[in-house]
Design a protein around this motif. Structure first.
Motif, PDB file in Angstrom:
ATOM      1  N   TYR A   1       0.684  -0.950   0.231  1.00 38.66           N
ATOM      2  CA  TYR A   1      -0.041   0.015   0.014  1.00 38.66           C
ATOM      3  C   TYR A   1       0.856   1.297   0.130  1.00 38.66           C
ATOM      4  O   TYR A   1       0.610   2.280  -0.706  1.00 38.66           O
ATOM      5  CB  TYR A   1      -1.049   0.035   1.215  1.00 38.66           C
ATOM      6  N   ALA A   2       2.053   1.198   0.861  1.00 36.74           N
ATOM      7  CA  ALA A   2       2.802   2.434   0.922  1.00 36.74           C
ATOM      8  C   ALA A   2       3.484   2.561  -0.328  1.00 36.74           C
ATOM      9  O   ALA A   2       3.693   3.745  -0.785  1.00 36.74           O
ATOM     10  CB  ALA A   2       3.755   2.327   1.943  1.00 36.74           C
ATOM     11  N   ALA A   3       4.235   1.533  -0.877  1.00 37.77           N
ATOM     12  CA  ALA A   3       4.637   1.698  -2.315  1.00 37.77           C
ATOM     13  C   ALA A   3       3.699   2.336  -3.146  1.00 37.77           C
ATOM     14  O   ALA A   3       3.960   3.015  -4.094  1.00 37.77           O
ATOM     15  CB  ALA A   3       5.153   0.526  -2.709  1.00 37.77           C
ATOM     16  N   TYR A   4       2.446   1.794  -3.378  1.00 36.56           N
ATOM     17  CA  TYR A   4       1.398   2.183  -4.316  1.00 36.56           C
ATOM     18  C   TYR A   4       1.151   3.958  -3.910  1.00 36.56           C
ATOM     19  O   TYR A   4       0.821   4.572  -5.120  1.00 36.56           O
ATOM     20  CB  TYR A   4       0.299   1.427  -3.986  1.00 36.56           C
ATOM     21  N   MET A   5       1.081   4.155  -3.043  1.00 40.66           N
ATOM     22  CA  MET A   5       0.646   5.657  -2.409  1.00 40.66           C
ATOM     23  C   MET A   5       2.174   6.616  -2.936  1.00 40.66           C
ATOM     24  O   MET A   5       1.849   7.539  -3.260  1.00 40.66           O
ATOM     25  CB  MET A   5       0.417   5.818  -1.112  1.00 40.66           C
ATOM     26  N   ASN A   6       3.295   5.998  -2.580  1.00 39.98           N
ATOM     27  CA  ASN A   6       4.369   6.956  -2.622  1.00 39.98           C
ATOM     28  C   ASN A   6       5.095   6.958  -4.043  1.00 39.98           C
ATOM     29  O   ASN A   6       5.421   7.875  -4.530  1.00 39.98           O
ATOM     30  CB  ASN A   6       5.681   6.384  -1.789  1.00 39.98           C
ATOM     31  N   GLN A   7       5.010   5.754  -4.742  1.00 45.44           N
ATOM     32  CA  GLN A   7       5.364   5.524  -6.213  1.00 45.44           C
ATOM     33  C   GLN A   7       4.382   5.414  -7.087  1.00 45.44           C
ATOM     34  O   GLN A   7       4.823   5.264  -8.417  1.00 45.44           O
ATOM     35  CB  GLN A   7       6.853   4.814  -6.239  1.00 45.44           C
ATOM     36  N   GLY A   8       3.555   4.665  -6.965  1.00 42.30           N
ATOM     37  CA  GLY A   8       2.574   4.070  -7.636  1.00 42.30           C
ATOM     38  C   GLY A   8       1.524   4.984  -8.080  1.00 42.30           C
ATOM     39  O   GLY A   8       1.572   6.257  -7.937  1.00 42.30           O
ATOM     40  N   ALA A   9       0.261   4.487  -8.539  1.00 45.91           N
ATOM     41  CA  ALA A   9      -0.881   5.029  -9.023  1.00 45.91           C
ATOM     42  C   ALA A   9      -1.602   6.067  -7.993  1.00 45.91           C
ATOM     43  O   ALA A   9      -2.453   6.966  -8.513  1.00 45.91           O
ATOM     44  CB  ALA A   9      -2.015   4.117  -9.597  1.00 45.91           C
ATOM     45  N   GLY A  10      -1.352   5.732  -6.601  1.00 48.15           N
ATOM     46  CA  GLY A  10      -1.881   6.458  -5.650  1.00 48.15           C
ATOM     47  C   GLY A  10      -1.478   7.884  -5.447  1.00 48.15           C
ATOM     48  O   GLY A  10      -1.852   8.622  -4.351  1.00 48.15           O
ATOM     49  N   ARG A  11      -0.093   8.157  -6.021  1.00 48.44           N
ATOM     50  CA  ARG A  11       0.659   9.546  -5.753  1.00 48.44           C
ATOM     51  C   ARG A  11      -0.460  10.634  -5.855  1.00 48.44           C
ATOM     52  O   ARG A  11      -1.294  10.747  -6.763  1.00 48.44           O
ATOM     53  CB  ARG A  11       1.760   9.584  -6.682  1.00 48.44           C
ATOM     54  N   GLY A  12      -0.191  11.541  -4.904  1.00 46.11           N
ATOM     55  CA  GLY A  12      -1.142  12.850  -5.169  1.00 46.11           C
ATOM     56  C   GLY A  12      -2.450  12.468  -4.540  1.00 46.11           C
ATOM     57  O   GLY A  12      -3.026  13.615  -4.335  1.00 46.11           O
ATOM     58  N   ALA A  13      -2.871  11.396  -4.333  1.00 47.81           N
ATOM     59  CA  ALA A  13      -4.365  11.217  -3.756  1.00 47.81           C
ATOM     60  C   ALA A  13      -4.086  11.387  -2.135  1.00 47.81           C
ATOM     61  O   ALA A  13      -3.228  11.121  -1.723  1.00 47.81           O
ATOM     62  CB  ALA A  13      -4.940   9.887  -4.112  1.00 47.81           C
ATOM     63  N   TRP A  14      -4.933  11.673  -1.495  1.00 48.24           N
ATOM     64  CA  TRP A  14      -5.100  11.444   0.058  1.00 48.24           C
ATOM     65  C   TRP A  14      -5.157  10.039   0.382  1.00 48.24           C
ATOM     66  O   TRP A  14      -5.778   9.226  -0.241  1.00 48.24           O
ATOM     67  CB  TRP A  14      -6.588  12.228   0.476  1.00 48.24           C
ATOM     68  N   ALA A  15      -4.326   9.551   1.452  1.00 48.63           N
ATOM     69  CA  ALA A  15      -4.321   8.437   1.888  1.00 48.63           C
ATOM     70  C   ALA A  15      -5.301   8.487   3.208  1.00 48.63           C
ATOM     71  O   ALA A  15      -5.203   9.227   3.988  1.00 48.63           O
ATOM     72  CB  ALA A  15      -2.889   7.793   2.248  1.00 48.63           C
ATOM     73  N   LEU A  16      -6.170   7.055   3.223  1.00 52.04           N
ATOM     74  CA  LEU A  16      -6.728   6.829   4.477  1.00 52.04           C
ATOM     75  C   LEU A  16      -6.224   5.508   4.755  1.00 52.04           C
ATOM     76  O   LEU A  16      -6.652   4.353   4.145  1.00 52.04           O
ATOM     77  CB  LEU A  16      -8.365   6.909   4.317  1.00 52.04           C
ATOM     78  N   CYS A  17      -5.595   5.534   5.903  1.00 51.15           N
ATOM     79  CA  CYS A  17      -4.575   4.413   5.909  1.00 51.15           C
ATOM     80  C   CYS A  17      -4.820   3.981   7.649  1.00 51.15           C
ATOM     81  O   CYS A  17      -5.562   4.483   8.451  1.00 51.15           O
ATOM     82  CB  CYS A  17      -3.337   4.633   5.860  1.00 51.15           C
ATOM     83  N   PHE A  18      -4.030   2.937   7.931  1.00 48.50           N
ATOM     84  CA  PHE A  18      -3.987   2.379   9.439  1.00 48.50           C
ATOM     85  C   PHE A  18      -2.966   3.135  10.156  1.00 48.50           C
ATOM     86  O   PHE A  18      -2.032   3.744   9.442  1.00 48.50           O
ATOM     87  CB  PHE A  18      -3.710   0.945   9.479  1.00 48.50           C
ATOM     88  N   ASP A  19      -3.113   3.328  11.624  1.00 49.23           N
ATOM     89  CA  ASP A  19      -2.207   4.342  12.165  1.00 49.23           C
ATOM     90  C   ASP A  19      -0.807   3.955  12.070  1.00 49.23           C
ATOM     91  O   ASP A  19       0.212   4.914  11.842  1.00 49.23           O
ATOM     92  CB  ASP A  19      -2.468   4.171  13.639  1.00 49.23           C
ATOM     93  N   GLU A  20      -0.507   2.717  11.988  1.00 51.77           N
ATOM     94  CA  GLU A  20       1.068   2.207  11.644  1.00 51.77           C
ATOM     95  C   GLU A  20       1.341   2.794  10.658  1.00 51.77           C
ATOM     96  O   GLU A  20       2.726   2.824  10.152  1.00 51.77           O
ATOM     97  CB  GLU A  20       1.022   0.623  11.954  1.00 51.77           C
ATOM     98  N   GLU A  21       0.758   3.009   9.451  1.00 52.24           N
ATOM     99  CA  GLU A  21       1.087   3.293   8.128  1.00 52.24           C
ATOM    100  C   GLU A  21       1.418   4.794   8.202  1.00 52.24           C
ATOM    101  O   GLU A  21       2.185   5.122   6.912  1.00 52.24           O
ATOM    102  CB  GLU A  21       0.060   2.623   7.131  1.00 52.24           C
ATOM    103  N   LEU A  22       1.141   5.607   8.988  1.00 55.78           N
ATOM    104  CA  LEU A  22       1.327   7.017   8.734  1.00 55.78           C
ATOM    105  C   LEU A  22       2.905   7.338   8.517  1.00 55.78           C
ATOM    106  O   LEU A  22       2.959   8.303   7.437  1.00 55.78           O
ATOM    107  CB  LEU A  22       0.660   7.786   9.912  1.00 55.78           C
ATOM    108  N   PRO A  23       3.894   6.809   9.128  1.00 56.19           N
ATOM    109  CA  PRO A  23       4.993   7.199   9.322  1.00 56.19           C
ATOM    110  C   PRO A  23       5.830   6.584   7.789  1.00 56.19           C
ATOM    111  O   PRO A  23       6.730   7.016   7.351  1.00 56.19           O
ATOM    112  CB  PRO A  23       5.885   6.464  10.394  1.00 56.19           C
TER     113      PRO A  23
END
Ligand code: TXA
Ligand code: MG
Length: 344
Positions: free
Chosen positions: A255-277
């Motif tokens: 999920y983090a890779a998708y948000m940081n480098q993949g198609a999720g870039r630029g979108a808001w993430a709604l994630c689990f607490d442990e994933e914020l960092p």
């Protein structure tokens, strides 16, 4: 246009509870807190009062309402035939609490309340303010979630004020809802009984009491337009913030890779607490990865928060579907309009 002079009442004040009861008895609309979400109540046996609920919400007329009671002794006049033994087994284990049971309806329930169906949905909420208002009303109270139709259900009094100020006669403040997702809906009109909406009373718990329980296909999947749905609420778009939402299944790392480098870039993430960092972009969390109860409590507030932040695109990390996770997942697939990305 609806223009009502909405009163704000306090669940901790006896005179306010009495006032809420009086408004309901006289055919008005009152928003009341329950342990799941806030409900928009009216006398369930008064067709005109119930019509005001549909108008305030902008709810389709064929979507039936849940009737709220304080005592199992109030069920028989609303139900056609004897109460089945399974009902008593469920009531002793889960009522009062976040379980709704569907049974054949009697003529005391008007077609407006039942959305034209031959059945009625019944629930005994456990929230002390809900119970006090119901007792003061002295009538069965039909109450859908108190959101405008299509929006996330309200879990705080502020959400109710945002959606319904000027559209109902009163709002009773009972603090924040603890469960956070709507009740489990189970029909006893099929054999075996069938789960129509997952909630805090889990499938595992229902099977422990009843033995076999089927899961309606509409719980997890989008139903084809040609399918006759078991619960009209299944076919409507639900719980959606204004952002375009996708739901992602996979590990935290994927999920983090998708948000940081993949198609999720630029979108808001709604994630689990442990994933914020782990995330580089804008992100909100909705609970710890294995704490489904906390996810349920936070979910609708965080979907509304995305709107407040002006999010136009949101990518949500899906929970596992065991226990209360099934209820969280069920709301999220609807918020995402069934747009699911599987990273595994
Ligand atoms: O926790 C809850 O259940 C909250 C609080 C206020 O009690 N209420 C709630 O109501 O979530 P509502 O109207 O938002 O959701 C009721 C769901 C809808 O999906 C509706 O289609 C379904 O229950 N339902 C109601 N009566 C039914 C029936 N006779 N047969 C099948 N589905 C029914
Ligand atoms: Mg609802």
């Amino acid at each position: 246009m609806i223009e009502k002079k909405t009163k704000l009442l306090l669940g901790s004040v006896a005179a306010d509870i009495a006032e809420a009861g009086r408004i309901l008895r006289e055919g008005g609309t009152v928003i009341l807190p329950t342990e799941t979400v806030y409900g928009l109540g009216a006398n369930a046996c008064d067709a005109a009062a119930v019509s005001a609920i549909f108008a305030a919400k902008g709810r389709p007329q064929d979507n039936p309402l849940i009737v709220h009671l304080t005592d199992v002794g109030q069920l028989p006049p609303l139900v056609c035939g004897e109460l089945p033994p399974q009902l008593y087994a469920l009531a002793s284990r889960f009522w009062p609490g976040p379980l709704t049971v569907i049974l054949p309806k009697s003529d005391a329930v008007p077609p407006e309340t039942a959305g034209g169906l031959a059945t009625v949905a019944l629930r005994l909420p456990s929230h002390p303010v809900a119970r006090a208002v119901l007792a003061a009303a002295g009538v069965p109270v039909a109450a859908p979630s108190a959101n405008r139709s299509g929006s996330p259900s309200p879990t705080t009094v502020a959400h109710c004020v945002d959606d319904m100020w000027g559209r109902v006669d009163a709002i009773v403040d009972g603090g924040d809802c603890t469960v956070g997702v709507e009740s489990t809906v189970l029909t006893l009109c099929t054999d075996p009984p069938r789960l129509l909406r997952p909630g805090a009373v889990t499938l595992e718990q229902l099977r422990a009491v009843l033995g076999a329980v089927e899961v309606d296909p509409g719980v997890m999947e989008r139903l084809a337009d040609t399918v006759q749905v078991s619960s009209p609420g299944m076919k409507y778009k639900h719980y959606a913030p204004r952002a375009q939402v996708s739901l992602v299944c996979g590990s935290s790392a994927a999920y983090a890779a998708y948000m940081n480098q993949g198609a999720g870039r630029g979108a808001w993430a709604l994630c689990f607490d442990e994933e914020l960092p782990l995330l580089q972009g804008q992100a909100l969390s909705y609970g710890a990865v294995h704490d489904h109860a906390a996810q349920a409590t936070a979910l609708f507030g965080q979907l509304r928060e995305l709107d407040r932040l002006g999010a136009t695109r949101a990518v949500i990390h899906a929970p596992d579907t065991d226990g209360v996770g099934l209820a969280v997942y069920n709301r999220l697939v609807r918020a995402a309009g069934f747009s699911i990305i599987n990273l595994e």
